[in-house]
Motif scaffolding. Structure first.
Motif, PDB file in Angstrom:
ATOM      1  N   PRO A  74       0.793  -1.234   0.000  1.00 50.25           N
ATOM      2  CA  PRO A  74       0.000   0.000   0.000  1.00 50.25           C
ATOM      3  C   PRO A  74       0.821   1.277   0.000  1.00 50.25           C
ATOM      4  CG  PRO A  74      -0.081  -1.064   2.152  1.00 50.25           C
ATOM      5  CD  PRO A  74       0.619  -2.020   1.235  1.00 50.25           C
ATOM      6  N   LEU A  75       2.153   1.162   0.060  1.00 45.59           N
ATOM      7  CA  LEU A  75       2.977   2.357  -0.112  1.00 45.59           C
ATOM      8  C   LEU A  75       2.958   2.833  -1.562  1.00 45.59           C
ATOM      9  CD1 LEU A  75       6.180   1.441   1.959  1.00 45.59           C
ATOM     10  CD2 LEU A  75       4.374   3.051   2.617  1.00 45.59           C
ATOM     11  N   ILE A  76       2.732   1.895  -2.502  1.00 44.54           N
ATOM     12  CA  ILE A  76       2.832   2.257  -3.920  1.00 44.54           C
ATOM     13  C   ILE A  76       1.524   2.107  -4.696  1.00 44.54           C
ATOM     14  CG2 ILE A  76       5.306   1.715  -4.009  1.00 44.54           C
ATOM     15  CD1 ILE A  76       4.595  -0.914  -5.415  1.00 44.54           C
ATOM     16  N   THR A  77       0.554   1.364  -4.174  1.00 44.83           N
ATOM     17  CA  THR A  77      -0.700   1.168  -4.921  1.00 44.83           C
ATOM     18  C   THR A  77      -1.480   2.479  -5.018  1.00 44.83           C
ATOM     19  OG1 THR A  77      -1.631   0.285  -2.861  1.00 44.83           O
ATOM     20  CG2 THR A  77      -1.019  -1.302  -4.560  1.00 44.83           C
ATOM     21  N   THR A  78      -2.190   2.643  -6.141  1.00 49.52           N
ATOM     22  CA  THR A  78      -2.833   3.919  -6.441  1.00 49.52           C
ATOM     23  C   THR A  78      -4.299   3.763  -6.838  1.00 49.52           C
ATOM     24  OG1 THR A  78      -2.759   5.866  -7.897  1.00 49.52           O
ATOM     25  CG2 THR A  78      -2.034   3.780  -8.855  1.00 49.52           C
ATOM     26  N   THR A  79      -5.074   4.808  -6.574  1.00 52.18           N
ATOM     27  CA  THR A  79      -6.485   4.860  -6.989  1.00 52.18           C
ATOM     28  C   THR A  79      -6.644   5.619  -8.307  1.00 52.18           C
ATOM     29  OG1 THR A  79      -6.743   6.829  -5.581  1.00 52.18           O
ATOM     30  CG2 THR A  79      -7.464   4.714  -4.660  1.00 52.18           C
ATOM     31  N   TYR A  80      -5.554   5.816  -9.026  1.00 51.44           N
ATOM     32  CA  TYR A  80      -5.620   6.577 -10.281  1.00 51.44           C
ATOM     33  C   TYR A  80      -6.647   5.977 -11.248  1.00 51.44           C
ATOM     34  CZ  TYR A  80      -3.796   9.656 -13.972  1.00 51.44           C
ATOM     35  OH  TYR A  80      -3.669  10.631 -14.930  1.00 51.44           O
ATOM     36  N   GLY A  81      -6.677   4.653 -11.337  1.00 55.11           N
ATOM     37  CA  GLY A  81      -7.612   3.985 -12.248  1.00 55.11           C
ATOM     38  C   GLY A  81      -9.069   4.228 -11.888  1.00 55.11           C
ATOM     39  N   THR A  82      -9.349   4.344 -10.590  1.00 55.91           N
ATOM     40  CA  THR A  82     -10.724   4.669 -10.167  1.00 55.91           C
ATOM     41  C   THR A  82     -11.107   6.058 -10.666  1.00 55.91           C
ATOM     42  OG1 THR A  82     -10.606   3.240  -8.224  1.00 55.91           O
ATOM     43  CG2 THR A  82     -12.228   5.013  -8.175  1.00 55.91           C
ATOM     44  N   GLY A  83     -10.158   6.987 -10.601  1.00 56.88           N
ATOM     45  CA  GLY A  83     -10.398   8.321 -11.141  1.00 56.88           C
ATOM     46  C   GLY A  83     -10.675   8.281 -12.635  1.00 56.88           C
ATOM     47  N   GLU A  84      -9.971   7.387 -13.339  1.00 61.14           N
ATOM     48  CA  GLU A  84     -10.193   7.251 -14.788  1.00 61.14           C
ATOM     49  C   GLU A  84     -11.587   6.697 -15.085  1.00 61.14           C
ATOM     50  OE1 GLU A  84      -5.825   6.537 -16.736  1.00 61.14           O
ATOM     51  OE2 GLU A  84      -6.551   4.949 -15.412  1.00 61.14           O
ATOM     52  N   LEU A  85     -12.080   5.787 -14.242  1.00 57.71           N
ATOM     53  CA  LEU A  85     -13.447   5.293 -14.410  1.00 57.71           C
ATOM     54  C   LEU A  85     -14.456   6.424 -14.203  1.00 57.71           C
ATOM     55  CD1 LEU A  85     -13.552   1.790 -12.623  1.00 57.71           C
ATOM     56  CD2 LEU A  85     -13.452   2.266 -15.071  1.00 57.71           C
ATOM     57  N   ILE A  86     -14.233   7.244 -13.184  1.00 57.59           N
ATOM     58  CA  ILE A  86     -15.122   8.385 -12.935  1.00 57.59           C
ATOM     59  C   ILE A  86     -15.112   9.328 -14.142  1.00 57.59           C
ATOM     60  CG2 ILE A  86     -15.490  10.437 -11.506  1.00 57.59           C
ATOM     61  CD1 ILE A  86     -14.308   8.810  -9.135  1.00 57.59           C
ATOM     62  N   LYS A  87     -13.920   9.580 -14.683  1.00 54.48           N
ATOM     63  CA  LYS A  87     -13.792  10.479 -15.842  1.00 54.48           C
ATOM     64  C   LYS A  87     -14.546   9.918 -17.044  1.00 54.48           C
ATOM     65  CE  LYS A  87     -10.300  13.150 -18.355  1.00 54.48           C
ATOM     66  NZ  LYS A  87     -10.807  12.871 -19.718  1.00 54.48           N
ATOM     67  N   ASP A  88     -14.455   8.605 -17.259  1.00 52.36           N
ATOM     68  CA  ASP A  88     -15.164   8.004 -18.389  1.00 52.36           C
ATOM     69  C   ASP A  88     -16.677   8.123 -18.207  1.00 52.36           C
ATOM     70  OD1 ASP A  88     -14.276   6.182 -20.848  1.00 52.36           O
ATOM     71  OD2 ASP A  88     -16.196   5.414 -20.105  1.00 52.36           O
ATOM     72  N   ALA A  89     -17.132   7.959 -16.962  1.00 52.37           N
ATOM     73  CA  ALA A  89     -18.561   8.122 -16.688  1.00 52.37           C
ATOM     74  C   ALA A  89     -18.997   9.564 -16.975  1.00 52.37           C
ATOM     75  CB  ALA A  89     -18.860   7.757 -15.236  1.00 52.37           C
ATOM     76  N   LEU A  90     -18.157  10.531 -16.618  1.00 51.99           N
ATOM     77  CA  LEU A  90     -18.455  11.938 -16.924  1.00 51.99           C
ATOM     78  C   LEU A  90     -18.524  12.158 -18.435  1.00 51.99           C
ATOM     79  CD1 LEU A  90     -16.125  13.711 -14.304  1.00 51.99           C
ATOM     80  CD2 LEU A  90     -18.629  13.541 -14.202  1.00 51.99           C
ATOM     81  N   ASP A  91     -17.645  11.471 -19.173  1.00 50.61           N
ATOM     82  CA  ASP A  91     -17.660  11.568 -20.638  1.00 50.61           C
ATOM     83  C   ASP A  91     -18.981  11.053 -21.209  1.00 50.61           C
ATOM     84  OD1 ASP A  91     -15.109  12.590 -20.582  1.00 50.61           O
ATOM     85  OD2 ASP A  91     -14.123  10.686 -21.103  1.00 50.61           O
ATOM     86  N   ASN A  92     -19.634  10.147 -20.480  1.00 52.66           N
ATOM     87  CA  ASN A  92     -20.937   9.621 -20.909  1.00 52.66           C
ATOM     88  C   ASN A  92     -22.094  10.483 -20.412  1.00 52.66           C
ATOM     89  OD1 ASN A  92     -20.871   7.101 -22.560  1.00 52.66           O
ATOM     90  ND2 ASN A  92     -19.473   6.442 -20.945  1.00 52.66           N
ATOM     91  N   GLN A  93     -21.762  11.657 -19.893  1.00 51.97           N
ATOM     92  CA  GLN A  93     -22.738  12.686 -19.528  1.00 51.97           C
ATOM     93  C   GLN A  93     -23.757  12.212 -18.488  1.00 51.97           C
ATOM     94  OE1 GLN A  93     -24.079  13.624 -23.565  1.00 51.97           O
ATOM     95  NE2 GLN A  93     -22.713  15.399 -23.601  1.00 51.97           N
ATOM     96  N   VAL A  94     -23.276  11.432 -17.534  1.00 56.16           N
ATOM     97  CA  VAL A  94     -24.180  10.979 -16.469  1.00 56.16           C
ATOM     98  C   VAL A  94     -24.480  12.124 -15.508  1.00 56.16           C
ATOM     99  CG1 VAL A  94     -23.382   8.592 -16.607  1.00 56.16           C
ATOM    100  CG2 VAL A  94     -22.276  10.158 -14.997  1.00 56.16           C
TER     101      VAL A  94
END
Length: 376
Positions: free
Chosen positions: A107-127
């Motif tokens: 957990p020193l190196i694991t990241t939630t960056y991919g979760t942010g990318e999922l949120i961004k893709d959902a925003l791209d779908n105009q939810v």
């Protein structure tokens, strides 16, 4: 004609909630061919939430390549519900413990960056609304990676972006949200989580959940110190005091990150599922309500799906019958909470592999026997 409402959770590693509904229906039809059956696949915010809510609303899954917990690319998906305006995301699909090999969990190196990318893709779908389930995380970065994926800048003393991971938050000097995705202001974000832990402290993300993700005692101390600094800078730069907020420690502090960088609400996962599926209206007119989960014990009443269903049944004075792969200690306490009866589905002694493989058959047989008794 008898009306049955079927509202189970998934049976982990055996059946999705939809598959449980289908198996229940087979058992009912063997006794009562013309029964009215309303199938409502359920979830409580953890694993299976996307599948259940997509199935329940005739929605669809959207597959996206995102950044995994270790920085490598992974295939993840989220759900777009039948209304076309609501996205459902399980953070574990992009940042979960199960997609990190056991010997690489750190957990020193694991990241939630991919979760942010999922949120961004959902925003791209105009939810207009995003539901985010926070179970099963491999991370302890306070949602910092998620924020970076959405345009926030987490800067070090040289005005450069800090690297991903909870182990690098000690380098954080300043947070700049001038480039944070502006669409976040116009979207309702709902956190689905039953975790009430704060971000820092003895009950915080690092101390309670860090060891489950591969943190040694020394790493736990470092992560705790780093999240403490992170919380202080959030308070100074964003004017949000999230350190001791209930649920801020969920998913390695992703709860805190969402509280800091978005205007979110936190709800129990099963409450969200009940609302999305309009289960309330369906139970009102039912003769019998069936629910279930992989294992039932005293913990079921702490926000698990069958408990939420039973509470609704109790409200409308409907019998609620629950099925489970195994029955643990403390189920006696559930009968006063709206459960009419609780049945284990196993036919006898068997291996775990057999129990998981034979889940649908065992559910159907148990349902058939229950309905035979009810009809008699």
């Amino acid at each position: 004609m008898t009306k049955y409402v079927l509202a189970p959770d998934s049976f982990k590693e055996s059946m999705t909630a939809k598959e449980v509904c289908d198996a229940m229906e087979i058992g009912i039809r063997k006794v009562e061919e013309d029964a009215e059956i309303i199938k409502v696949p359920m979830a409580d915010g953890g694993e299976g939430t996307v599948d259940s809510l997509v199935d329940a609303t005739s929605g669809k899954k959207i597959v996206v390549e995102v950044t995994g917990p270790l920085g490598n690319k992974v295939k993840a998906y989220y759900g777009l519900l039948g209304d076309g305006k609501t996205a459902v995301i399980e953070m574990a699909k992009a940042s979960g413990l199960e997609i990190v090999p056991k010997d690489k969990r750190n957990p020193l190196i694991t990241t939630t960056y991919g979760t942010g990318e999922l949120i961004k893709d959902a925003l791209d779908n105009q939810v207009k609304e995003i539901i985010i389930g926070l179970g099963g995380s491999s991370t302890n970065d306070g949602g910092s990676g998620m924020a970076q994926a959405l345009g926030a800048h987490l800067l070090n003393q040289n005005n450069q972006e800090i690297p991903w991971g909870g182990g690098n938050l000690d380098k954080l000097v300043k947070i700049d949200v001038s480039n944070l995705d502006p669409r976040l202001k116009n979207v309702k974000i709902i956190i689905a989580s039953d975790v009430t832990n704060p971000l820092i402290g003895p009950e915080g993300a690092s101390n309670v959940f860090g060891p489950q993700k591969g943190a040694s005692p020394e790493m736990v101390k470092q992560l705790e110190s780093n999240l403490n600094k992170y919380a202080q800078i959030i308070k100074r730069d964003l004017n949000k005091d999230i350190a001791q907020k209930s649920g801020a420690g969920a998913a390695g502090g992703l709860g805190a990150g969402l509280m800091a960088f978005t205007t979110c609400e936190m709800h129990q996962g099963v409450e969200i599922a009940i609302q999305v599926t309009q289960l309330d209206e369906k139970i009102k007119t039912a003769d019998y309500v069936f629910t279930g989960e992989g294992g039932t014990d005293f913990q079921t009443k702490f926000g698990k799906t069958p408990y939420g269903v039973a509470k609704l049944g109790k409200k409308y004075h409907k019998p609620v019958i629950s099925l489970a792969g195994y029955l643990g200690k403390g189920i006696d306490s559930l009968y006063s909470e709206g459960f009419t009866a609780i049945f284990g589905i196993l036919p006898g002694a068997c291996s775990l592999e057999e129990a998981l493989e034979d889940g649908p058959v065992n559910v159907s047989r148990t349902m058939e026997n229950i309905v035979r008794l009810l009809k008699f």
